[in-house]
Design an enzyme around this catalytic site. Structure first.
Site, PDB file in Angstrom:
ATOM      1  N   ALA A 102      10.839  -9.055   2.301  1.00  0.00           N
ATOM      2  CA  ALA A 102      10.360  -9.186   3.678  1.00  0.00           C
ATOM      3  C   ALA A 102       8.906  -8.725   3.776  1.00  0.00           C
ATOM      4  O   ALA A 102       8.533  -7.698   3.195  1.00  0.00           O
ATOM      5  CB  ALA A 102      11.226  -8.356   4.620  1.00  0.00           C
ATOM      6  N   THR A 103       8.112  -9.477   4.512  1.00  0.00           N
ATOM      7  CA  THR A 103       6.714  -9.102   4.713  1.00  0.00           C
ATOM      8  C   THR A 103       6.580  -7.692   5.290  1.00  0.00           C
ATOM      9  O   THR A 103       5.739  -6.917   4.814  1.00  0.00           O
ATOM     10  CB  THR A 103       6.008 -10.143   5.610  1.00  0.00           C
ATOM     11  OG1 THR A 103       6.079 -11.418   4.972  1.00  0.00           O
ATOM     12  CG2 THR A 103       4.552  -9.775   5.850  1.00  0.00           C
ATOM     13  N   HIS A 117       0.560 -12.501   2.899  1.00  0.00           N
ATOM     14  CA  HIS A 117       1.741 -12.428   2.025  1.00  0.00           C
ATOM     15  C   HIS A 117       1.757 -13.770   1.313  1.00  0.00           C
ATOM     16  O   HIS A 117       2.166 -14.776   1.868  1.00  0.00           O
ATOM     17  CB  HIS A 117       3.020 -12.191   2.831  1.00  0.00           C
ATOM     18  CG  HIS A 117       4.185 -11.816   1.977  1.00  0.00           C
ATOM     19  ND1 HIS A 117       5.353 -11.339   2.506  1.00  0.00           N
ATOM     20  CD2 HIS A 117       4.367 -11.827   0.631  1.00  0.00           C
ATOM     21  CE1 HIS A 117       6.217 -11.079   1.531  1.00  0.00           C
ATOM     22  NE2 HIS A 117       5.637 -11.379   0.386  1.00  0.00           N
ATOM     23  N   LEU A 171       5.092  -0.638   2.263  1.00  0.00           N
ATOM     24  CA  LEU A 171       4.753  -0.049   0.970  1.00  0.00           C
ATOM     25  C   LEU A 171       3.238   0.126   0.849  1.00  0.00           C
ATOM     26  O   LEU A 171       2.766   1.129   0.300  1.00  0.00           O
ATOM     27  CB  LEU A 171       5.307  -0.910  -0.173  1.00  0.00           C
ATOM     28  CG  LEU A 171       5.252  -0.252  -1.557  1.00  0.00           C
ATOM     29  CD1 LEU A 171       6.141   0.992  -1.612  1.00  0.00           C
ATOM     30  CD2 LEU A 171       5.661  -1.250  -2.631  1.00  0.00           C
ATOM     31  N   MET A 172       2.472  -0.819   1.371  1.00  0.00           N
ATOM     32  CA  MET A 172       1.010  -0.683   1.396  1.00  0.00           C
ATOM     33  C   MET A 172       0.610   0.552   2.205  1.00  0.00           C
ATOM     34  O   MET A 172      -0.253   1.338   1.800  1.00  0.00           O
ATOM     35  CB  MET A 172       0.372  -1.931   2.008  1.00  0.00           C
ATOM     36  CG  MET A 172       0.483  -3.180   1.182  1.00  0.00           C
ATOM     37  SD  MET A 172      -0.085  -4.604   2.155  1.00  0.00           S
ATOM     38  CE  MET A 172      -0.415  -5.793   0.872  1.00  0.00           C
ATOM     39  N   GLU A 173       1.240   0.706   3.359  1.00  0.00           N
ATOM     40  CA  GLU A 173       0.955   1.848   4.223  1.00  0.00           C
ATOM     41  C   GLU A 173       1.333   3.158   3.519  1.00  0.00           C
ATOM     42  O   GLU A 173       0.607   4.153   3.588  1.00  0.00           O
ATOM     43  CB  GLU A 173       1.717   1.691   5.537  1.00  0.00           C
ATOM     44  CG  GLU A 173       1.193   2.539   6.639  1.00  0.00           C
ATOM     45  CD  GLU A 173       1.749   2.175   8.003  1.00  0.00           C
ATOM     46  OE1 GLU A 173       1.235   2.749   8.970  1.00  0.00           O
ATOM     47  OE2 GLU A 173       2.683   1.359   8.116  1.00  0.00           O
ATOM     48  N   MET A 180       6.824  -5.191   2.479  1.00  0.00           N
ATOM     49  CA  MET A 180       5.621  -5.171   1.649  1.00  0.00           C
ATOM     50  C   MET A 180       4.523  -4.373   2.343  1.00  0.00           C
ATOM     51  O   MET A 180       3.855  -3.532   1.730  1.00  0.00           O
ATOM     52  CB  MET A 180       5.140  -6.602   1.368  1.00  0.00           C
ATOM     53  CG  MET A 180       3.867  -6.668   0.536  1.00  0.00           C
ATOM     54  SD  MET A 180       3.100  -8.302   0.488  1.00  0.00           S
ATOM     55  CE  MET A 180       2.432  -8.432   2.155  1.00  0.00           C
ATOM     56  N   ARG A 233      -6.123   4.151   8.900  1.00  0.00           N
ATOM     57  CA  ARG A 233      -5.344   5.343   9.214  1.00  0.00           C
ATOM     58  C   ARG A 233      -6.268   6.318   9.936  1.00  0.00           C
ATOM     59  O   ARG A 233      -7.480   6.274   9.747  1.00  0.00           O
ATOM     60  CB  ARG A 233      -4.773   5.995   7.950  1.00  0.00           C
ATOM     61  CG  ARG A 233      -3.765   5.099   7.242  1.00  0.00           C
ATOM     62  CD  ARG A 233      -2.964   5.834   6.201  1.00  0.00           C
ATOM     63  NE  ARG A 233      -2.001   6.758   6.772  1.00  0.00           N
ATOM     64  CZ  ARG A 233      -0.830   6.397   7.309  1.00  0.00           C
ATOM     65  NH1 ARG A 233      -0.473   5.119   7.345  1.00  0.00           N
ATOM     66  NH2 ARG A 233      -0.004   7.298   7.789  1.00  0.00           N
ATOM     67  N   GLY A 290      -0.868   5.543  10.913  1.00  0.00           N
ATOM     68  CA  GLY A 290      -1.386   4.187  10.767  1.00  0.00           C
ATOM     69  C   GLY A 290      -1.879   3.682  12.113  1.00  0.00           C
ATOM     70  O   GLY A 290      -1.231   3.901  13.136  1.00  0.00           O
TER      71      GLY A 290
END
Length: 120
Positions: free
Chosen positions: A31-32, A62, A38-40, A35, A106, A55
């Site tokens: 799921a976008t 994607h 996980l980047m955050e 993803m 952030r 954030g």
């Protein structure tokens, strides 16, 4: 804290990470939103221990699907510091290469003051 600070977070795609389970699609692929989370996470963990950030914005492509059981990584690189505002370049990859990339903002916050905003 300085420009170039980097962290990579890793995730193995499980059923709960699939678009059909997350409600972001009807296919059994990563799921976008997972993803991007996980980047955050990579950006958050790149910072000094004890530093509290939240954030503020994330934009990402994607580009390719990732199947159940595959491992993905997300790498965040600190590219800008403006007072409390931190800018990161974020890239997600699986064994086939880049699956997503973008930018994440952030903000450094005081934990007590931030949580006090939730009070009545």
């Amino acid at each position: 804290m300085e420009i170039g600070l980097t962290h990579t977070s890793t995730l193995t795609v499980e059923n709960k990470h699939l678009a059909i389970q997350a409600g972001s699609g009807d296919l059994e692929v990563l799921a976008t939103p997972v993803m991007m989370a996980l980047m955050e996470n990579a950006a958050m963990l790149a910072l000094d221990e004890g530093m509290t950030t939240v954030g503020g914005h994330i934009s990402s492509s994607h580009l390719k699907p990732t199947a159940l059981g595959k491992t993905i990584t997300a790498t965040a690189v600190l590219t800008g510091i403006e007072g409390r505002k931190l800018t990161f370049k974020v890239i997600a990859e699986d064994e086939t290469g880049t699956i997503g990339e973008g930018e994440h903002l952030r903000f450094i916050v005081d934990r007590k003051k931030f949580m006090a905003k939730l009070q009545g």
